[in-house]
Structures are given as structure tokens and as C-alpha cells.
Scaffold this motif. Structure first.
Motif, short mmCIF file in Angstrom:
data_model
loop_
_atom_site.label_atom_id
_atom_site.label_comp_id
_atom_site.label_asym_id
_atom_site.label_seq_id
_atom_site.Cartn_x
_atom_site.Cartn_y
_atom_site.Cartn_z
N VAL A 1 2.17 -3.89 8.07
CA VAL A 1 2.41 -5.25 8.59
C VAL A 1 1.27 -6.17 8.20
O VAL A 1 1.49 -7.30 7.73
CB VAL A 1 2.58 -5.22 10.12
N ARG A 2 0.05 -5.72 8.36
CA ARG A 2 -1.10 -6.59 8.07
C ARG A 2 -1.19 -6.91 6.57
O ARG A 2 -1.61 -8.02 6.20
CB ARG A 2 -2.39 -5.95 8.57
N ARG A 3 -0.80 -5.97 5.71
CA ARG A 3 -0.83 -6.27 4.28
C ARG A 3 0.28 -7.23 3.88
O ARG A 3 0.08 -8.12 3.06
CB ARG A 3 -0.72 -4.97 3.47
N LEU A 4 1.47 -7.06 4.48
CA LEU A 4 2.59 -7.90 4.12
C LEU A 4 2.54 -9.28 4.76
O LEU A 4 3.08 -10.24 4.21
CB LEU A 4 3.91 -7.21 4.50
N LEU B 1 9.94 -8.94 4.90
CA LEU B 1 10.24 -9.70 3.69
C LEU B 1 11.43 -10.62 3.89
O LEU B 1 11.49 -11.70 3.29
CB LEU B 1 10.48 -8.75 2.53
N ARG B 2 12.38 -10.24 4.73
CA ARG B 2 13.50 -11.13 5.01
C ARG B 2 13.08 -12.35 5.80
O ARG B 2 13.58 -13.46 5.58
CB ARG B 2 14.59 -10.37 5.79
N GLY C 1 10.00 1.54 5.28
CA GLY C 1 11.00 0.73 4.60
C GLY C 1 11.61 -0.33 5.50
O GLY C 1 11.83 -1.47 5.10
N MET C 2 11.87 0.04 6.76
CA MET C 2 12.41 -0.92 7.72
C MET C 2 11.43 -2.05 7.99
O MET C 2 11.82 -3.22 8.08
CB MET C 2 12.77 -0.20 9.02
N VAL C 3 10.15 -1.70 8.15
CA VAL C 3 9.13 -2.72 8.36
C VAL C 3 9.12 -3.70 7.19
O VAL C 3 9.12 -4.93 7.37
CB VAL C 3 7.74 -2.08 8.55
N ALA C 4 9.13 -3.16 5.97
CA ALA C 4 9.07 -4.02 4.79
C ALA C 4 10.30 -4.90 4.68
O ALA C 4 10.20 -6.11 4.43
CB ALA C 4 8.92 -3.16 3.53
N GLY D 1 0.78 -1.22 0.00
CA GLY D 1 0.00 0.00 0.00
C GLY D 1 0.82 1.27 0.00
O GLY D 1 0.51 2.21 0.71
N GLY D 2 1.89 1.32 -0.79
CA GLY D 2 2.66 2.55 -0.91
C GLY D 2 3.88 2.62 -0.01
O GLY D 2 4.53 3.66 0.05
N ALA D 3 4.19 1.56 0.71
CA ALA D 3 5.37 1.59 1.57
C ALA D 3 6.64 1.65 0.73
O ALA D 3 6.66 1.20 -0.41
CB ALA D 3 5.40 0.34 2.46
#
Length: 628
Positions: free
Chosen positions: A458-461, A424-425, A417-420, A28-30
Motif C-alpha cells: 500500500v505504501r509503495r503504491l 490502482l482502480r 493482487g487484490m490490494v494492487a 515490490g514484487g506484488a
């Protein structure tokens, strides 16, 4: 805005990053990484860890001239030329650096260990080394850095190949067109300085540990490769895989995910964007991962010429009222918090597998624990994989800590960006149960908007795990009893509530009254005591006075707090502060601290304090009697 756009976002825009379904479009734009590079350590390539030379640059002379223009030829530390050879040929040439003959350091590892004078250095340091390569046609090459604190520029053979902001998550830069046959020279410019718009801000309660603290690798993959692969068991009983390919042949390619031990194969084809969504019912023979049986399966993800291996555990997580459910059954989280800092008198955040195992073993076997809060930032992938293997449930968080610049859009972009990058890692790690978005942040409308955005990301990823944050509580006296409650409006958006409570150490409540504190909640949600504890210098005893920093006082704080905790019916777990004494420049008492936060249950060298036994006995009792 108070400063430039986030380096993550700016670099992504420079490369024309387009959102894609497996990671990017769901965010969502992160601000998202250009490449995920799932399980990068399993990829072919060259380990660039080892001996590098380094040069401090406190005035950032290698970045720009003193009038603000481009750095001059004699100042550009990323220039791969041999300064000694140039000055031999032209004795009038003036160079203010010579990276090839600078002091040596071993990476990964913070610069706190390079030399005594760098103990508290904050600023820019340049690192360089040479390595040989043999590029092949049809093969792509990437530089992968596990973590470097805080801002990093990567140069290969004199060319800038990428930038990154954030000290605890990996970044990957493609170097296919820059890599040469034979000798190559790589330079990293790592700047540890943070400002009020950084994440975290300059004021923290832990050591900065500037420098390159995790492995550096040259990774090679086929022209079209598996960039992101997420394989999991969902609550509906389906094993699902989301696979994203990267490269010119990403669309319309056959993908196969195999779990040989289960006789399970998920097959399909990517869509035009290179994404495949695969699913199959979980076989009856599936053994679910848990702390008691941390079963891991060998998994392969194949697409064309690329095969990516993984080790994955399958389990489900959910919340039912004020209970946390693992595989559909209530579980009480018997844990402790932990910083990423190895045992020893002079740690430098060199978290080898052995270093991580030594700490996690103290939790699993010494404390009878099943849970660890990895504070206050993403820890190394090696630590997470060990938690998978050993059977420790994990709380993973980003360093949105204390005095964040809540109204700064660039700061929000960095945090997103840090959350993503963190999610993802680590989405394949069965051990991770909780994603935390913040620690001890004061309530305001701007803060609420900021954190709600992170929660949405977080909920989207990753909608399969639980979301939390370490909140602050409020207390008042009612009929002679101290009553504490969670008044933070963020609680409405979290799956699991968490409170840092330090009665008996901070504040004026007498120690003997801590056990009498009562907790209430208007939320029908689980609560974790995410921090509590007290400082103690190992070996300092004062049984008569029981003053602060004695082992007796710390042990009594634990006894009182644990007695209080037994009376909280909606309590679902604990992660006291903290496993090991850790470096903190804030803590400067000349007798007890000397630059260490002494709230550890073990000293910096591993000596157990009295409170260790108090907590271990309580966790053994809970495990045997079953609080669930």
C-alpha cells in the motif's frame, strides 16, 4: 503449498508481465494486473450487460472429464458451436449442455436472483451471450469485468483469454486477436467456491453473492493508449501526475494532463518504459475537496491518439499525533459501515448508481455523516465516484478477514493482487482517505509478516493516503473499572488505529456498565471505533425487558457506547456496524434473523430503527459543537 499458484500471478507470468514504474515496479514484487485501464467506463466500446444464458455446473464437468483429463466435446460449455444445429445434422451426437438454449439471467447481478433454488448455491456457473463487433485496424480490444465472485475464466469464440481470482476487483483481458467481424460469443465460467487458502476464506459473516456482480464491457482503445493515470495533490503543494502508456509507441511519447477550469497543463514525455512523471505547483485558485465542499475538476490525460477523461478532487491527508488532518485541518470522522447490498427484500448485489445513492444519502443527510467504511471488500467504482460527488470520506478495504491461511505463499499472492487491483482502480478518488489491510485477524508471527507485506505494498503504491486495519483489543479490570487497550503489534505500522468493540452485545459486560469502560493507548496515533453496535429486528419492541433484538436494546447499546466514546481523547472517528441489515447465512434465529444480520440501523427495506435517531443526534451535536 496447499494449492496451485494464484490465478492472478500465474496469468501475469503467462503473459510475461514486467514491472513498470507507475504501478508495477513500485509494488515490490506484488502480483499486479496486466492492465489497469483507468476509468474504463469512459472508454469507447460495447456494454455487454443485459441478457445472458447460464448453466450450473456443480461437478465442474465443463472444466475436466471424470477421470481428470480434458473435458469432452459434449461437455465444453465454452465451445461456441450451435449444439442444436450439430445434433440436427448428426442425431447420434451427444451433448450434455446447450448454452444457447439454457435459462436466461440479467447481468450484472448475483445468481441468488436467477432462480429460488440458487439461493445458497456454491460452485461453478457458466454464462454466455453473443454480441456484434467491427474491429478496426490500429485499434485494440479488451474484455473488462468489474467483478465476478470468486474465480473466473473468460472465453471468447472458444478461446481462453484469461483467468482471475478474487470477487471484488476488476480484471481486463486483451482480445484484439480473437475478436471477429460480426457475431462473437463470450463465455464466463464463474466459480464461487472458496477454500481455506482463499481470500476471504469460506467462513464469513456476509452473503457470498456468487456470479457476475458488476458490469461487463468490450473496451476499445488506440494501439498505444493511456493505461494508468494517477493525478493528485500532494502535501508539498504540488499537483502530480503519473501516467503509464501501453502499446508499441509507449516510449518517448508526449503526454499532457489538463485541468481546464484551473488553467493548468502538465506536459512531459514518457521514458523508455512508457512512464511520465509530471508536476506543477497547485494554482492559488484551487478549491480543495472536503465533505463540506466536494469540488471535482474535469481532467484530461492526452497522449497521441488517446484522450482519457477523469473527474478528480484535490485534497491532502496526514496525521498529527492523535488527529487526522484533511487539508491540514483536524477532522472527526462521523461515519457508519456499509456492505455492498442494495435495499430490498431480495438483494443480489446489483449496485446501480441509484442503489448506491439511496444508501449514501442515508449516511450524509440522515445521519449527518461525513464518513463511510466500505466493508469488507472493495465496493463498486460507481459507489466511490458517488462518494467523491456527495462529499463522503471513505475507508476502503480488502477481504483479508478472520481465518486467513497466513503461512500460504499463494494466499499472500492473491491478497497482494487484490490490494494492487483495488488501489490502482481507485487512486484518483478524492473520497478515499484510508486503505485497510485486514479485519479482526488474530495476532501471530505469520499473520504479522503477511499484513506487514500488504502494508508495504500500500505504501509503495499510494504514499498519499493513510493505512489502517480493524484490530482486536484487550480489556482488564483495574480498581473496579474496565480498561481497554490496543495490544496488537501491527499498530506500530499503521497510520490510524481501528478497533471493533461490541461491549453490551458480545461478552459478559452488563449494558449499563458499557459507558464506564475507559480506553488507553501507548500509541500517539488516532483511533477509530471501526465497529460497534447491536442487532434489532425493525418493528420489534420490548421496552419492559429490553431484551436483545428489540429496537430499545439496540438504541441503549448506542447510547452507552457513544457516552463511552466521548471520554476517549484520542478518538478520531467512528463507523458503527452497520447502516443496513444484510444477508448472512450464519444468522439463522427463526424469529429475529432468518438469514439476515440485524445490526443495521435501517432494515433491509430502509425502515429506520430507534438507534438511527440516537446516532444521528450525536453526529449532529459533534458537527455543531466541533470535536475537532
Amino acid at each position: 503449498m496447499k494449492r496451485r499458484l494464484s490465478m492472478i500471478a500465474a496469468f501475469c507470468l503467462t503473459l510475461g508481465c514486467a514491472p513498470v514504474a507507475s504501478a508495477q515496479s513500485e509494488a515490490g514484487g506484488a502480483a499486479l494486473p496486466r492492465f489497469v485501464m483507468t476509468n474504463a467506463e469512459a472508454r469507447d466500446g460495447t456494454d455487454l450487460s443485459g441478457t445472458w444464458t447460464y448453466s450450473i455446473d456443480p461437478y465442474r464437468d465443463g472444466m475436466a472429464g471424470f477421470h481428470g483429463g480434458e473435458a469432452g466435446e459434449g461437455h465444453r460449455r465454452y465451445d461456441p458451436r450451435d449444439v442444436d444445429e450439430i445434433t440436427r445434422q448428426d442425431p447420434t451426437a451427444l451433448y450434455e449442455y446447450d448454452m444457447r438454449r439454457s435459462p436466461e439471467a440479467t447481468l450484472p447481478g448475483s445468481w441468488t436472483k436467477h432462480a429460488p433454488e440458487m439461493r445458497h448455491y456454491q460452485g461453478l456457473v457458466w454464462y454466455q451471450r453473443a454480441f456484434d463487433a467491427a474491429p478496426k485496424r490500429g485499434e485494440r480490444a479488451f474484455i473488462r469485468v468489474g467483478a465476478a465472485n470468486y474465480r473466473t475464466q473468460v472465453y471468447l469464440n472458444g478461446q481462453l483469454v484469461g483467468e482471475h481470482e478474487g470477487g471484488f476487483t476488476p480484471f481486463t483481458m486483451e482480445v484484439t486477436d480473437v475478436l471477429k467481424e460480426g457475431e462473437n460469443r463470450i463465455v464466463l465460467g464463474v466459480d464461487s467456491a472458496r477454500d481455506e487458502a482463499s481470500v476471504p476464506p469460506p467462513v464469513t459473516d456476509w452473503e457470498t453473492y456468487g456470479g457476475v456482480t458488476r458490469a461487463i464491457r468490450l473496451v476499445t482503445v488506440p494501439e498505444t493508449f493511456v493505461d494508468d493515470a494517477w493525478v493528485r495533490l500532494e502535501r508539498d503543494g504540488q499537483i502530480r501526475a503519473t501516467v503509464e502508456l501501453e502499446g508499441p509507441g509507449a516510449g518517448g511519447k508526449a503526454v499532457e494532463v489538463g485541468v481546464p477550469e484551473l488553467g493548468l497543463t502538465l506536459s512531459g514525455e514518457t521514458d523508455e518504459t512508457g512512464i511520465a512523471h509530471l508536476a506543477a505547483p497547485a494554482p492559488d485558485a484551487l478549491e480543495r475537496w472536503s465533505p463540506e465542499t466536494p469540488k471535482l475538476y474535469e481532467v484530461s490525460v492526452a497522449a497521441g491518439d488517446d484522450v482519457l477523461p477523469e473527474r478528480i478532487g484535490f485534497r491532502t491527508l496526514s496525521v498529527e499525533g492523535d488527529r487526522i488532518l484533511l487539508n491540514g485541518e483536524p477532522i472527526f470522522l462521523r461515519g457508519i459501515s456499509m456492505h455492498e447490498e442494495e435495499l430490498g427484500e431480495n438483494p443480489a448485489r446489483i449496485m446501480t448508481e441509484d442503489a448506491a445513492r439511496a444508501l449514501l444519502t442515508e449516511i450524509k443527510e440522515g445521519l449527518h455523516g461525513n464518513f463511510v467504511r466500505l466493508a469488507h471488500y472493495p465496493h463498486s467504482e460507481a459507489t466511490l465516484r458517488l462518494a467523491d460527488e456527495m462529499g463522503l470520506i471513505v475507508w476502503s478495504e480488502v477481504p483479508v478477514y478472520w481465518r486467513i491461511d497466513w503461512e500460504n505463499e499463494a494466499t499472500l499472492a492473491v491478497a497482494r493482487g487484490m490490494v494492487a487491483e483495488n488501489l490502482l482502480r481507485d487512486r484518483n478518488r478524492a473520497s478515499i482517505a484510508l486503505w485497510s489491510v485486514a479485519n479482526e485477524t488474530p495476532v501471530s508471527e505469520a499473520r504479522n509478516r503477511f499484513l506487514e507485506t500488504l502494508i508495504g505494498d500500500v505504501r509503495r503504491l499510494d504514499p498519499t493516503r493513510l493505512v489502517t486495519a480493524a484490530l482486536l483489543s484487550e480489556s482488564q479490570e483495574e480498581d473496579g473499572t474496565v480498561v481497554s487497550e490496543i495490544a496488537d503489534p501491527l499498530a506500530a505500522s499503521l497510520d490510524v488505529l481501528a478497533i471493533n468493540t461490541y461491549n453490551g452485545w458480545y461478552g459478559g459486560l452488563p449494558l449499563e456498565e458499557v459507558s464506564e469502560v475507559r480506553w488507553r493507548s501507548v500509541w500517539d496515533k488516532p483511533l477509530i471505533f471501526s465497529e460497534f453496535g447491536a442487532g434489532a429486528l425493525a418493528g420489534f419492541h420490548d421496552p419492559k425487558l429490553e431484551r436483545k433484538f428489540s429496537e430499545e436494546y439496540q438504541a441503549d447499546v448506542y447510547r452507552e457506547t457513544l457516552e463511552m466514546a466521548r471520554e476517549v481523547p484520542f478518538l478520531a472517528g467512528m463507523s458503527p456496524w452497520i447502516l443496513k441489515d444484510f444477508r448472512s447465512p450464519r444468522r439463522q434465529h427463526p424469529l429475529y434473523q432468518q438469514g439476515w444480520n440485524r445490526k443495521g440501523l435501517i432494515s433491509e427495506t430502509g425502515e429506520r430503527k430507534e438507534a438511527f435517531g440516537v446516532l444521528a443526534a450525536e453526529y449532529q451535536r459533534i458537527a455543531e459543537e466541533g470535536r475537532e
